[in-house]
Design an enzyme around this catalytic site. Structure first.
Site, PDB file in Angstrom:
ATOM      1  N   ASN A 157       6.330   5.367 -15.732  1.00  0.00           N
ATOM      2  CA  ASN A 157       5.001   4.948 -15.297  1.00  0.00           C
ATOM      3  C   ASN A 157       4.270   6.209 -14.826  1.00  0.00           C
ATOM      4  O   ASN A 157       4.648   6.832 -13.837  1.00  0.00           O
ATOM      5  CB  ASN A 157       5.181   3.915 -14.174  1.00  0.00           C
ATOM      6  CG  ASN A 157       3.900   3.328 -13.662  1.00  0.00           C
ATOM      7  OD1 ASN A 157       3.354   3.807 -12.673  1.00  0.00           O
ATOM      8  ND2 ASN A 157       3.414   2.293 -14.304  1.00  0.00           N
ATOM      9  N   CYS A 189      -3.616   1.718 -10.301  1.00  0.00           N
ATOM     10  CA  CYS A 189      -3.039   1.663  -8.957  1.00  0.00           C
ATOM     11  C   CYS A 189      -4.147   1.541  -7.920  1.00  0.00           C
ATOM     12  O   CYS A 189      -4.994   2.430  -7.814  1.00  0.00           O
ATOM     13  CB  CYS A 189      -2.190   2.896  -8.649  1.00  0.00           C
ATOM     14  SG  CYS A 189      -1.506   2.800  -6.968  1.00  0.00           S
ATOM     15  N   ASN A 217      -1.682  -5.187 -13.085  1.00  0.00           N
ATOM     16  CA  ASN A 217      -1.302  -4.500 -11.855  1.00  0.00           C
ATOM     17  C   ASN A 217      -1.735  -5.411 -10.695  1.00  0.00           C
ATOM     18  O   ASN A 217      -2.187  -6.531 -10.920  1.00  0.00           O
ATOM     19  CB  ASN A 217      -1.957  -3.121 -11.784  1.00  0.00           C
ATOM     20  CG  ASN A 217      -1.130  -2.141 -10.970  1.00  0.00           C
ATOM     21  OD1 ASN A 217      -0.592  -2.499  -9.918  1.00  0.00           O
ATOM     22  ND2 ASN A 217      -1.014  -0.918 -11.432  1.00  0.00           N
ATOM     23  N   ALA A 277       0.857  -1.178   0.000  1.00  0.00           N
ATOM     24  CA  ALA A 277       0.000   0.000   0.000  1.00  0.00           C
ATOM     25  C   ALA A 277       0.896   1.232   0.000  1.00  0.00           C
ATOM     26  O   ALA A 277       0.765   2.113   0.826  1.00  0.00           O
ATOM     27  CB  ALA A 277      -0.905  -0.010   1.227  1.00  0.00           C
ATOM     28  N   GLY A 316       3.580 -12.236 -10.801  1.00  0.00           N
ATOM     29  CA  GLY A 316       4.104 -13.423 -10.137  1.00  0.00           C
ATOM     30  C   GLY A 316       5.213 -14.148 -10.859  1.00  0.00           C
ATOM     31  O   GLY A 316       5.520 -15.294 -10.524  1.00  0.00           O
ATOM     32  N   GLY A 355       8.466  -8.358 -11.215  1.00  0.00           N
ATOM     33  CA  GLY A 355       8.175  -7.394 -10.154  1.00  0.00           C
ATOM     34  C   GLY A 355       8.668  -7.860  -8.804  1.00  0.00           C
ATOM     35  O   GLY A 355       9.860  -7.813  -8.484  1.00  0.00           O
TER      36      GLY A 355
HETATM   37  C1  LIG Z   1       5.844  -2.486  -3.715  1.00  0.00           C
HETATM   38  C2  LIG Z   1       5.188  -2.391  -5.059  1.00  0.00           C
HETATM   39  C3  LIG Z   1       5.062  -1.138  -5.671  1.00  0.00           C
HETATM   40  C4  LIG Z   1       4.447  -1.012  -6.917  1.00  0.00           C
HETATM   41  N1  LIG Z   1       4.354   0.217  -7.503  1.00  0.00           N
HETATM   42  C5  LIG Z   1       3.790   0.339  -8.743  1.00  0.00           C
HETATM   43  C6  LIG Z   1       3.733   1.596  -9.407  1.00  0.00           C
HETATM   44  O1  LIG Z   1       4.236   2.617  -8.923  1.00  0.00           O
HETATM   45  N2  LIG Z   1       3.136   1.652 -10.625  1.00  0.00           N
HETATM   46  C7  LIG Z   1       2.608   0.538 -11.223  1.00  0.00           C
HETATM   47  O2  LIG Z   1       2.093   0.629 -12.332  1.00  0.00           O
HETATM   48  N3  LIG Z   1       2.680  -0.665 -10.633  1.00  0.00           N
HETATM   49  C8  LIG Z   1       3.249  -0.799  -9.409  1.00  0.00           C
HETATM   50  N4  LIG Z   1       3.313  -2.041  -8.813  1.00  0.00           N
HETATM   51  C9  LIG Z   1       2.747  -3.209  -9.499  1.00  0.00           C
HETATM   52  C10 LIG Z   1       3.822  -3.989 -10.271  1.00  0.00           C
HETATM   53  O3  LIG Z   1       4.410  -3.193 -11.277  1.00  0.00           O
HETATM   54  C11 LIG Z   1       3.211  -5.250 -10.905  1.00  0.00           C
HETATM   55  O4  LIG Z   1       2.190  -4.855 -11.788  1.00  0.00           O
HETATM   56  C12 LIG Z   1       2.609  -6.196  -9.879  1.00  0.00           C
HETATM   57  O5  LIG Z   1       3.363  -6.230  -8.710  1.00  0.00           O
HETATM   58  C13 LIG Z   1       2.443  -7.628 -10.405  1.00  0.00           C
HETATM   59  O6  LIG Z   1       3.665  -8.220 -10.759  1.00  0.00           O
HETATM   60  P1  LIG Z   1       4.542  -9.145  -9.753  1.00  0.00           P
HETATM   61  O7  LIG Z   1       3.622 -10.177  -9.194  1.00  0.00           O
HETATM   62  O8  LIG Z   1       5.646  -9.696 -10.595  1.00  0.00           O
HETATM   63  O9  LIG Z   1       5.039  -8.222  -8.707  1.00  0.00           O
HETATM   64  C14 LIG Z   1       3.940  -2.174  -7.570  1.00  0.00           C
HETATM   65  C15 LIG Z   1       4.084  -3.423  -6.958  1.00  0.00           C
HETATM   66  C16 LIG Z   1       4.708  -3.551  -5.724  1.00  0.00           C
HETATM   67  C17 LIG Z   1       4.841  -4.916  -5.111  1.00  0.00           C
END
Ligand SMILES: Cc1cc2nc3c(=O)[nH]c(=O)nc-3n(C[C@H](O)[C@H](O)[C@H](O)COP(=O)(O)O)c2cc1C
Ligand SMILES: Cc1cc2nc3c(=O)[nH]c(=O)nc-3n(C[C@H](O)[C@H](O)[C@H](O)COP(=O)(O)OP(=O)(O)OC[C@H]3O[C@@H](n4cnc5c(N)ncnc54)[C@H](O)[C@@H]3O)c2cc1C
Ligand code: FES
Lengths: 258, 303
Positions: free
Chosen positions: B99, B130, B192, B70, B244, B265
């Site tokens: 972004n 977001c 996202n 968050a 993931g 991510g």
């Molecule tokens: C701590 C954190 C911060 C994130 N900040 C952003 C952000 O600023 N802008 C955005 O588009 N996605 C943000 N995301 C989402 C990631 O870019 C991604 O879409 C999401 O985590 C799913 O991929 P993953 O499972 O590989 O992490 C964030 C995710 C995490 C965990």
């Protein structure tokens, strides 16, 4: 050239210091970079299958000749519990070195080091590294009972040792901040360093502020990455939200909004 | 020698492995670990027009096979980026994508216009997904009319590659994907985070200061993969897949499902070098399957 690393270390020692604290020493596969008191490593605990993220632990000792570093792990929950069961010879993946260290004291400083719970590790490391004669280094450790204290008698060559325990079973009875080193002349010290539970550090910070003594504390906010990209570990400071993992974990109390 | 190059609209990626927004800072943090020119690109931390402090601590809760965050788009604003960060990363030999986030359409437009001036940044990822901000953010991405509206307005002021990042918190992600495609998006990226929640039973308190947060990590992978597959079949523009991805096998699955490029991510938090291992793994897979290029892999799911 990389400044931070990810590598598989080998566990060379895992020794109980008391019922809940363990000393774990690991050997690096390549030469260790310089690591200072207050810096930490982020450990992947494969054996704890029900946790997802790494767990941060302060560095307790570094031996550049053996290429080993050690940490003091206190059993708190799922990850730390499994980590203390790790067998010598097992591999352990570390991200290191992370965070900023304490500011080293000057040669004329008289310092007070305050450690509580798992916060003893960086305090002992700093006592050893400070390079000051024992007469200028006081180390006070706080715990609930004598059983919770880690034996640090080896450190008597680096610091004068003081103890506080809540039940009075070792040293003076009460919290560290009720100990005579705090209640007599705190102004004798030129620098105070603290690491331990949040409540303890806040109490130390308050005493330091009242006595107008320079004070640094090491925070233990929850972390996801440990290297400044997730922005989960933030602490509100007078310079805005700062990352405990990269701007800290060590902060001057005057920067904090405590 | 297998060819790892892929093109998403006008953006050339030297390989299809990139780092996801919010998990690689502004790329320079990652240079403490590796040479940035090794990866396909970096989707930089969510940026807004003005400074944002983000949400209160705690912002993170570990969950089974993943985590909730968050953060709430903490960043110092686009002007700070342009003055202090951009000059430091301008020479990285890799794709850097900003972004872009806003509370209002006007914010998105103003921000995009500023980004348009930056030669090194040849694409934006329009974040309309977001889940951690009170205004704007995901609100734009969960209905077709609002997603269309932001995409259309930003398209008017931006000629470089426009990637729209989709929210999985919708009934039909293909509807939203088609809606933004219809308004001129050059690519879509998904997913996202999923809106989720964690409670500390002993204290009867939510684990996050905001009560709810965004779920990421391997816990979401099967749903993300399904969504990438559905969207890749529903639109003609390229799809950038994530959700993931922890290793090369996961990345390959997303590409089989139709992703041209993938973003790693949350896995970066566990292993800052994971993207490099994924690149090696993808290369090895292509060789083993006698494919000459990544292009042959993309969307090659055998039904
Ligand atoms: C701590 C954190 C911060 C994130 N900040 C952003 C952000 O600023 N802008 C955005 O588009 N996605 C943000 N995301 C989402 C990631 O870019 C991604 O879409 C999401 O985590 C799913 O991929 P993953 O499972 O590989 O992490 C964030 C995710 C995490 C965990
Ligand atoms: C920079 C830094 C240095 C640290 N140094 C040491 C050290 O030298 N020795 C040591 O034993 N521990 C140290 N810690 C704390 C250690 O990281 C936590 O004890 C550990 O992460 C707990 O993991 P777990 O899986 O056992 O607990 P979990 O099962 O994840 O949690 C158990 C309980 O502990 C709480 N908790 C988890 N992590 C923390 C934390 N970081 N701070 C406060 N409460 C927490 C949880 O909210 C939960 O209530 C340090 C933390 C940081 C951030
Ligand atoms: S733990 Fe990720 S920024 Fe500090």
């Amino acid at each position: 050239m990389p400044k931070k690393f990810v590598a598989e270390f080998v566990v060379v020692e895992n020794r109980a210091l008391n019922a809940t604290n363990f000393l774990i020493k690991v050997k690096a596969p390549t030469l260790l970079p310089e690591i200072k008191p207050g810096q930490f490593v982020n450990v992947e605990i494969h054996e704890a299958t029900d946790i997802f993220l790494r767990r941060p632990f302060s560095v307790f000792e570094v031996d550049y000749e053996d290429n080993t570093l050690s940490m003091i792990v206190k059993i708190l929950g799922k990850g730390s519990g499994k980590l203390t069961e790790i067998k010598v010879g097992s591999k352990l993946s570390l991200v290191y070195p992370l965070g900023k260290s304490f500011t080293y004291p000057d040669k004329d400083d008289k310092i007070l080091l305050v450690g509580g719970g798992s916060g003893v590790a960086p305090m002992l490391f700093l006592a050893k590294e400070s390079g000051l004669p024992i007469s200028q280094v006081d180390l006070i450790l706080g715990a609930r009972t004598s059983q919770d204290h880690v034996n640090v008698e080896d450190y008597a060559k680096y610091a004068s040792l003081h103890y506080a325990s809540e039940d009075g079973s070792l040293g003076e009875k009460g919290f560290v901040t009720q100990h005579s080193v705090f209640t007599t002349n705190l102004k004798n010290y030129t620098k105070i360093y603290a690491c331990g539970p949040d409540g303890m550090m806040r109490a130390v910070a308050k005493h330091a502020k009242d006595a107008e003594v320079y004070c640094e504390v090491s925070l233990e906010n929850l972390m996801a990455c440990g290297f400044g990209v997730c922005l989960c570990c933030i602490e509100p400071t007078k310079n805005g939200n700062q990352c405990v993992c990269t701007d800290g974990p060590v902060f001057n109390i005057n920067e904090l909004k405590w | 020698m297998v060819d790892l190059k892929v093109k998403v609209h006008n953006l050339e990626f030297k390989n299809p492995i990139t780092l996801a927004s919010g998990t690689c800072g502004f790329a320079r943090e990652m240079t403490d670990f590796f040479d940035p020119s090794l990866v396909g690109g970096f989707f930089l931390k969510g940026t807004t027009l003005k400074n944002r402090d983000g949400n209160a601590y705690p912002r993170m809760a570990e969950t089974p096979s993943g985590m909730l965050n968050a953060v709430g788009l903490q960043n110092k604003g686009i002007d700070y980026f342009i003055e202090n960060i951009y000059p430091e990363i301008i020479d990285y030999d890799t794709q850097l994508i900003i972004n872009v986030n806003g509370s209002t359409v006007e914010d998105y437009i103003a921000l995009t216009e500023k980004v348009n001036e930056l030669d090194k940044i040849q694409g934006i990822e329009l974040n309309i997904s977001c889940p951690n901000v009170k205004e704007g953010g995901m609100a734009f991405g969960v209905s077709c009319p609002s997603a269309e509206m932001v995409t259309r307005e930003v398209r008017k002021v931006y000629d470089k590659t426009l990637i729209v990042k989709l929210s999985p918190n919708v009934t039909s992600i293909t509807d939203i994907a088609q809606a933004v495609e219809g308004q001129g998006a050059d690519a879509v990226s998904l997913v996202n985070t999923f809106l989720g929640m964690a409670i500390e039973a002993e204290t009867r308190k939510p684990k996050l200061s905001t009560i709810t947060g965004g779920l990421s990590g391997p816990a979401i992978k099967p749903i993300a993969l399904r969504m990438v597959w559905q969207v890749a079949n529903a639109v003609k523009i390229p799809v950038i897949g994530m959700g993931g991805i922890m290793n090369a096998a996961d990345a390959i699955e997303f590409m089989l499902a139709g992703a041209s490029v993938v973003q790693v991510g949350t896995a970066v938090f566990k292993d800052p070098l994971v993207a490099l291992q994924i690149i090696d793994g993808v290369k090895e897979y292509l060789e083993r399957h006698n494919m000459n290029s990544v292009e042959e892999l993309i969307g090659s799911l055998q039904l």
